[in-house]
Design an enzyme around this catalytic site. Structure first.
Site, PDB file in Angstrom:
ATOM      1  CB  CYS A  93      -0.963  -0.051   1.174  1.00  0.00           C
ATOM      2  SG  CYS A  93      -2.363   1.023   0.938  1.00  0.00           S
ATOM      3  NE  ARG A 129      -9.339   5.309   3.231  1.00  0.00           N
ATOM      4  CZ  ARG A 129      -8.141   5.883   3.072  1.00  0.00           C
ATOM      5  NH1 ARG A 129      -8.061   7.030   2.418  1.00  0.00           N
ATOM      6  NH2 ARG A 129      -7.054   5.329   3.571  1.00  0.00           N
ATOM      7  CG  HIS A 193      -3.362  -3.326   4.286  1.00  0.00           C
ATOM      8  ND1 HIS A 193      -2.118  -2.928   4.716  1.00  0.00           N
ATOM      9  CD2 HIS A 193      -3.902  -2.251   3.653  1.00  0.00           C
ATOM     10  CE1 HIS A 193      -1.915  -1.665   4.370  1.00  0.00           C
ATOM     11  NE2 HIS A 193      -2.970  -1.239   3.723  1.00  0.00           N
TER      12      HIS A 193
HETATM   13  N1  GLN Z   1      -2.182   6.792   2.837  1.00  0.00           N
HETATM   14  C1  GLN Z   1      -2.278   6.041   1.596  1.00  0.00           C
HETATM   15  C2  GLN Z   1      -3.698   6.103   0.991  1.00  0.00           C
HETATM   16  O1  GLN Z   1      -4.621   6.471   1.694  1.00  0.00           O
HETATM   17  C3  GLN Z   1      -1.882   4.587   1.844  1.00  0.00           C
HETATM   18  C4  GLN Z   1      -2.842   3.883   2.800  1.00  0.00           C
HETATM   19  C5  GLN Z   1      -2.318   2.523   3.220  1.00  0.00           C
HETATM   20  O2  GLN Z   1      -1.114   2.274   3.300  1.00  0.00           O
HETATM   21  N2  GLN Z   1      -3.298   1.607   3.563  1.00  0.00           N
HETATM   22  O3  GLN Z   1      -3.887   5.770  -0.153  1.00  0.00           O
END
Ligand code: GLN
Length: 244
Positions: A93, A129, A193
């Site tokens: 990520c 998101r 994840h």
């Molecule tokens: N902050 C980054 C985003 O929101 C990565 C998030 C993450 O590592 N889960 O895309």
């Protein structure tokens, strides 16, 4: 045999238990009689990146990505030397995003990336998101298999020409996109994840083989009893309607 694993910014880039990936790599190596040297490297700490077989960088919220960015970029030459020295990379990520050209975060701040690859990331609007369970179809190491994970990112990653997999359920690199992650001969980069590896031992072993290749060439890893891992993955695949 010994496997040297470098865990970058362990205290900041460890969103949703990404540390579990290190535990899986260590356990699966040790079950095969391979000694594991797992070393952490935080902001400002010296570490000789090129001496490691596997480089791991986990996920992080925008705040943590901004915190590590300067230190990470200061190590670009060392990371490039490691890449040229057959080190294997596992990036999750935020860690994935930081190896591209830039990450434009939710507040519009542009976080320069290492720019090893042409992809780049722009945060979506809050209502786009990418959150939820995800299943993808991966073709790696001559095999095609399904993998499951959990994604939570605002970042929309564009310009990936070699994705890790095809999205079967979930979002992937962009909101409702068809592809997820990035892969090449040394790098596995993904939004998944979970952590990623416990339910996806096929990916874990491919990363192990890539890490061992640097010192020992092409190593055949003996099979392990993955009954529980398979059951956990298939439970999620069924829950997502990917498996009957
Ligand atoms: N902050 C980054 C985003 O929101 C990565 C998030 C993450 O590592 N889960 O895309």
């Amino acid at each position: 045999m010994i496997l040297n694993i470098l865990w970058m910014y362990h205290d900041l880039m460890d969103l949703y238990g990404d540390k579990g990936n290190l535990q899986v790599l260590k356990t699966r190596a040790e079950k095969r009689g391979i000694d594991v040297n797992l070393v952490t490297c935080g902001i400002g700490e010296p570490c000789s990146i090129k001496d490691y077989d596997i480089f791991f960088l986990g996920g992080g919220a925008d705040r943590e990505q901004n915190l590590i960015q300067e230190d990470l970029l200061s190590r670009r030459a060392e990371i490039e030397e490691a890449m040229n020295n057959q080190t294997a990379f596992l990036l999750i990520c935020g860690g994935y995003q930081m190896f591209g050209k830039f990450y434009r975060d939710q507040d519009g701040t542009t976080v320069p990336g290492l720019a090893f690859f042409d992809y780049y990331t722009e945060a979506s609007s809050r209502d786009n998101r990418c959150i939820g369970n995800i299943a993808i179809e991966v073709t790696m190491g001559g095999e095609t298999f399904q993998a499951v994970g959990f994604e939570n990112h605002g970042g929309q990653t564009k310009g990936v020409t070699t994705p890790l997999g095809k999205v079967l359920k979930g979002h992937g690199n962009q909101y409702q996109s068809g592809y997820e992650g990035f892969v090449n001969e040394q790098v596995v980069a993904t939004y998944m994840h979970g952590p990623l590896l416990p339910k996806n031992p096929g990916i874990a072993d491919l990363v192990l083989k890539r890490g061992l290749r640097r010192t020992y060439g092409d190593v055949n890893l003996k099979g392990l009893d993955d009954t529980f891992e398979t059951r956990a993955r298939e439970t999620m695949l069924k829950r997502l309607g990917v498996l009957k």
